[in-house]
Motif scaffolding. Structure first.
Motif, PDB file in Angstrom:
ATOM      1  N   TYR A 116      39.239  45.904  47.316  1.00 27.06           N
ATOM      2  CA  TYR A 116      40.224  45.325  48.819  1.00 27.06           C
ATOM      3  C   TYR A 116      39.393  44.999  49.821  1.00 27.06           C
ATOM      4  O   TYR A 116      38.370  45.711  50.249  1.00 27.06           O
ATOM      5  N   PRO A 117      39.790  44.002  50.423  1.00 26.99           N
ATOM      6  CA  PRO A 117      41.033  43.186  50.284  1.00 26.99           C
ATOM      7  C   PRO A 117      40.546  41.689  49.462  1.00 26.99           C
ATOM      8  O   PRO A 117      41.507  41.019  49.591  1.00 26.99           O
ATOM      9  N   HIS A 118      39.494  41.795  48.712  1.00 20.94           N
ATOM     10  CA  HIS A 118      39.139  40.513  48.174  1.00 20.94           C
ATOM     11  C   HIS A 118      39.800  40.529  46.740  1.00 20.94           C
ATOM     12  O   HIS A 118      39.642  41.736  45.981  1.00 20.94           O
ATOM     13  N   ALA A 119      40.286  39.649  46.522  1.00 20.51           N
ATOM     14  CA  ALA A 119      41.184  39.262  45.173  1.00 20.51           C
ATOM     15  C   ALA A 119      40.547  38.465  44.160  1.00 20.51           C
ATOM     16  O   ALA A 119      39.518  37.593  44.637  1.00 20.51           O
ATOM     17  N   LEU A 120      40.772  38.408  42.973  1.00 23.66           N
ATOM     18  CA  LEU A 120      40.043  37.420  42.117  1.00 23.66           C
ATOM     19  C   LEU A 120      40.600  36.240  42.123  1.00 23.66           C
ATOM     20  O   LEU A 120      41.928  36.162  42.253  1.00 23.66           O
ATOM     21  N   PHE A 121      39.738  35.096  41.892  1.00 22.84           N
ATOM     22  CA  PHE A 121      40.247  33.856  42.236  1.00 22.84           C
ATOM     23  C   PHE A 121      39.890  33.117  40.814  1.00 22.84           C
ATOM     24  O   PHE A 121      40.629  32.343  40.350  1.00 22.84           O
ATOM     25  N   TYR A 122      38.696  33.607  40.178  1.00 22.28           N
ATOM     26  CA  TYR A 122      38.328  33.198  39.008  1.00 22.28           C
ATOM     27  C   TYR A 122      38.283  34.217  38.160  1.00 22.28           C
ATOM     28  O   TYR A 122      37.383  35.282  38.396  1.00 22.28           O
ATOM     29  N   ASP A 123      38.849  34.322  36.874  1.00 25.95           N
ATOM     30  CA  ASP A 123      38.471  35.326  35.780  1.00 25.95           C
ATOM     31  C   ASP A 123      37.842  34.852  34.689  1.00 25.95           C
ATOM     32  O   ASP A 123      38.073  33.902  33.935  1.00 25.95           O
ATOM     33  N   ALA A 124      36.406  35.404  34.726  1.00 24.63           N
ATOM     34  CA  ALA A 124      35.373  34.985  33.418  1.00 24.63           C
ATOM     35  C   ALA A 124      36.009  35.558  32.509  1.00 24.63           C
ATOM     36  O   ALA A 124      35.307  34.979  31.282  1.00 24.63           O
ATOM     37  N   HIS A 125      36.688  36.606  32.187  1.00 23.35           N
ATOM     38  CA  HIS A 125      37.022  36.956  30.808  1.00 23.35           C
ATOM     39  C   HIS A 125      38.531  36.529  30.122  1.00 23.35           C
ATOM     40  O   HIS A 125      38.788  36.689  28.866  1.00 23.35           O
ATOM     41  N   THR A 126      38.864  35.444  30.820  1.00 23.75           N
ATOM     42  CA  THR A 126      39.977  34.649  30.256  1.00 23.75           C
ATOM     43  C   THR A 126      39.460  33.407  29.740  1.00 23.75           C
ATOM     44  O   THR A 126      38.777  32.655  30.448  1.00 23.75           O
ATOM     45  N   ILE A 127      40.047  32.878  28.787  1.00 23.59           N
ATOM     46  CA  ILE A 127      39.655  31.813  27.947  1.00 23.59           C
ATOM     47  C   ILE A 127      38.146  31.801  27.621  1.00 23.59           C
ATOM     48  O   ILE A 127      37.572  31.040  28.272  1.00 23.59           O
ATOM     49  N   PRO A 128      37.733  32.527  27.101  1.00 24.35           N
ATOM     50  CA  PRO A 128      36.034  32.811  26.790  1.00 24.35           C
ATOM     51  C   PRO A 128      35.481  31.536  25.927  1.00 24.35           C
ATOM     52  O   PRO A 128      36.245  31.166  24.995  1.00 24.35           O
TER      53      PRO A 128
ATOM     54  N   TYR B 251      34.633  30.209  28.803  1.00 27.50           N
ATOM     55  CA  TYR B 251      34.542  29.502  29.883  1.00 27.50           C
ATOM     56  C   TYR B 251      35.213  30.248  31.146  1.00 27.50           C
ATOM     57  O   TYR B 251      34.695  29.904  32.514  1.00 27.50           O
ATOM     58  N   GLY B 252      35.953  31.033  31.052  1.00 25.97           N
ATOM     59  CA  GLY B 252      36.808  31.496  32.208  1.00 25.97           C
ATOM     60  C   GLY B 252      37.724  30.536  32.662  1.00 25.97           C
ATOM     61  O   GLY B 252      37.975  29.530  32.176  1.00 25.97           O
ATOM     62  N   VAL B 253      38.398  30.813  33.717  1.00 20.98           N
ATOM     63  CA  VAL B 253      39.618  30.286  34.041  1.00 20.98           C
ATOM     64  C   VAL B 253      39.916  30.549  35.659  1.00 20.98           C
ATOM     65  O   VAL B 253      39.902  31.567  36.022  1.00 20.98           O
ATOM     66  N   TYR B 254      40.152  29.624  36.448  1.00 21.85           N
ATOM     67  CA  TYR B 254      40.796  29.799  37.998  1.00 21.85           C
ATOM     68  C   TYR B 254      42.145  30.305  37.691  1.00 21.85           C
ATOM     69  O   TYR B 254      43.008  30.106  37.022  1.00 21.85           O
ATOM     70  N   ILE B 255      42.482  31.325  38.495  1.00 19.00           N
ATOM     71  CA  ILE B 255      43.838  32.025  38.353  1.00 19.00           C
ATOM     72  C   ILE B 255      44.663  31.333  39.382  1.00 19.00           C
ATOM     73  O   ILE B 255      44.577  30.944  40.469  1.00 19.00           O
ATOM     74  N   HIS B 256      46.059  31.165  38.610  1.00 24.31           N
ATOM     75  CA  HIS B 256      46.765  30.109  39.227  1.00 24.31           C
ATOM     76  C   HIS B 256      47.922  30.896  39.877  1.00 24.31           C
ATOM     77  O   HIS B 256      48.839  30.280  40.619  1.00 24.31           O
ATOM     78  N   PHE B 257      48.211  32.172  39.661  1.00 21.64           N
ATOM     79  CA  PHE B 257      49.356  33.110  40.219  1.00 21.64           C
ATOM     80  C   PHE B 257      48.962  33.171  41.772  1.00 21.64           C
ATOM     81  O   PHE B 257      47.938  33.089  42.354  1.00 21.64           O
ATOM     82  N   GLY B 258      50.138  33.054  42.131  1.00 20.97           N
ATOM     83  CA  GLY B 258      49.955  33.360  43.726  1.00 20.97           C
ATOM     84  C   GLY B 258      49.619  34.651  43.977  1.00 20.97           C
ATOM     85  O   GLY B 258      49.803  35.570  43.364  1.00 20.97           O
TER      86      GLY B 258
END
Length: 485
Positions: free
Chosen positions: A102-114, A116-123
């Motif tokens: 806190y207060p830094h949130a994830l913007f890129y999740d390296a563990h999704t779509i391995p 490669y990872g993926v940028y998080i599009h959730f608000g």
């Protein structure tokens, strides 16, 4: 001479007496005015109290349905909090990651779509709100279980809160009774809005419904008060009492719209709704010889506030993507502001030249065509994004996309035939309220043609767009539920 002098003195005394009496009356009235205002406010509170109590009861019913009835299926006997789907689990993953950094949130999740990872599009707002509430509830050090409890209750509370803007929209469109009926309907309506606002369904969809509805409410109130006050640019320098409510509501509309955008990247859809409704209102007011100043002031204020609030969250490296917070969101807002400025300037110039008012819509259409043509040359990427965006929402998907549960049409079956009968998906979501809503659209259209009130135009465009949206994707049923109510 002495007699004349005496008469003058008597007249002076009488004059002073009259002045004194007048001053005394003015002072007395000035003393009484606050008292009268207080009495009026007290009377208003007394008359509003039964409706406030009724709305509170409806809120309690909505919360009971969402938080109490499904309690045992979410809070298990072993202490586990079971969330209701993939996205809720992922949101809670983001919340826990946020709290650990806190207060830094994830913007890129390296563990999704391995790998490669993926940028998080959730608000970001939805997860940040859960995290902040958890910090407050845990006095700065929330346990993992407490965070899960807060996250589980969050959608249920938001779903119950929707009854409040729904009530006020109904109230200002018709009367308080209508508002209460609308609030009761949205509180108890089955279907996607209910399922997405249940305890444990910690997804951002219910926040979309609440914040988009609140945006429409505040924009409605801004338009109503501005038109009633006959707001103009001249009032900016001399009359704070005239501008405080219209521009105050416009600021709140901008804040609500920004909050909505920070919950869902697709929120520019509602920016488009507001602009389309405003275009119709501009045309109606210009042709009828009324000022369009108030439309310009309200529109620009709301969109400027929204732009200021979302700018820190935009990612320039995303280009003009609609799925992530990119320059697209700023461009849409800047385009809306430019539209308000140009529509006002054209109206003013035509009035100055005493040109036939029916040329106004022609010039707006021509201006839009020229603007899109220039955009296609200057920023072709943005142009194609804008032109293709409606298909993503309103077009009915075919092939593999039609097999996605929430992406299929609510009004058509898989064979492509209209399906709005008793066994249809639309009936399962809205019941007979769906048919009543279609009738309501026709009635509202009649009143618009008769009165041309901008707030009614806004609600009609909003409802029509949401109806088209459920034709494209049934996921938008949790939006249209508000319009049905």
């Amino acid at each position: 001479m002495a007699g004349k002098k005496k008469n003058k003195e008597e007249q002076t005394r009488k004059s002073k007496k009259r002045v004194g009496t007048k001053e005394a009356l003015e002072i007395s009235e000035s003393i009484q005015r606050p008292t009268e205002a207080k009495v009026t406010r007290i009377e208003q509170l007394k008359s509003s109290a039964p409706y406030g109590i009724a709305l509170g009861i409806i809120f309690a019913i909505a919360l009971y349905i969402r938080a109490v009835l499904p309690y045992k299926s979410v809070f298990l006997a072993d202490g586990t909090v079971r969330f209701g789907g993939n996205d809720p689990w992922y949101h809670m993953h983001l919340v826990h990651a946020l709290l650990h950094n806190y207060p830094h949130a994830l913007f890129y999740d390296a563990h999704t779509i391995p790998p490669y990872g993926v940028y998080i599009h959730f608000g970001p707002l939805y997860d940040h709100t859960i995290a902040l509430l958890s910090i407050i509830a845990g006095l700065g050090h929330p346990s993992s279980h407490l965070v899960d409890v807060v996250g589980a209750y969050f959608p249920a509370v938001l779903g119950a809160l929707v009854v409040i803007p729904v009530y006020f929209i109904g109230k200002h469109l018709h009367n308080r009774g209508t508002g209460l009926l609308a609030a009761l309907i949205i509180a108890t309506l089955p279907g996607q809005f209910l399922s997405r606002s249940l305890l444990g369904f910690t997804d951002h969809h219910v926040a979309e419904t609440l914040l988009s509805t609140t945006t429409i409410l505040f924009f409605m109130l801004a338009l109503r008060s501005a038109r009633a006050q006959n707001l103009s640019f001249k009032d900016l320098n001399r009359n704070w009492h005239v501008i405080r409510y219209p521009l105050g509501y416009a600021v709140l509309a901008g804040v609500a719209y920004a909050a909505y955008q920070l919950c869902w990247p697709g929120a520019p859809l509602f920016g488009a709704i507001i602009v389309i409704a405003s275009i119709i209102a501009y045309i109606a007011e210009h042709i009828r010889g009324r000022t369009v100043d108030y439309l310009t002031m309200v529109g620009i204020t709301a969109f400027v506030v929204e732009l200021i609030l979302i700018l820190p969250w935009l990612h320039p490296d995303m280009g003009f993507s609609t799925f992530y917070y990119s320059w697209f969101h700023a461009a849409v807002t800047l385009g809306a502001i430019a539209a308000f400025v140009l529509m006002h300037a054209i109206s003013r110039e035509l009035n100055r030249r005493d040109v036939n008012p029916y040329y106004y819509p022609v010039l707006l259409i021509a201006g839009t065509a020229v603007g899109l043509a220039l955009l296609s040359v200057i920023l072709p990427t943005l142009y194609h994004t804008i032109v293709n965006s409606p298909n993503m929402i309103f077009a009915r998907h075919t092939g593999g996309a039609n097999t996605i549960a929430e992406a299929s049409s609510m009004l058509m079956d898989r064979s492509g035939h209209l399906s709005i009968g008793k066994n249809s998906m639309v009936y399962g979501n809205f019941g007979n309220c769906f048919y009543v809503s279609i009738f309501g659209i026709l009635i509202l259209g009649y009143y618009i043609v008769k009165r041309w009130k901008p707030e009614e135009i806004l609600v009609l465009i909003w409802t029509a767009v949401m109806l088209l949206s459920i034709y494209g994707q049934n996921r938008f049923a949790y939006y249209y539920a508000v319009n049905v109510a």
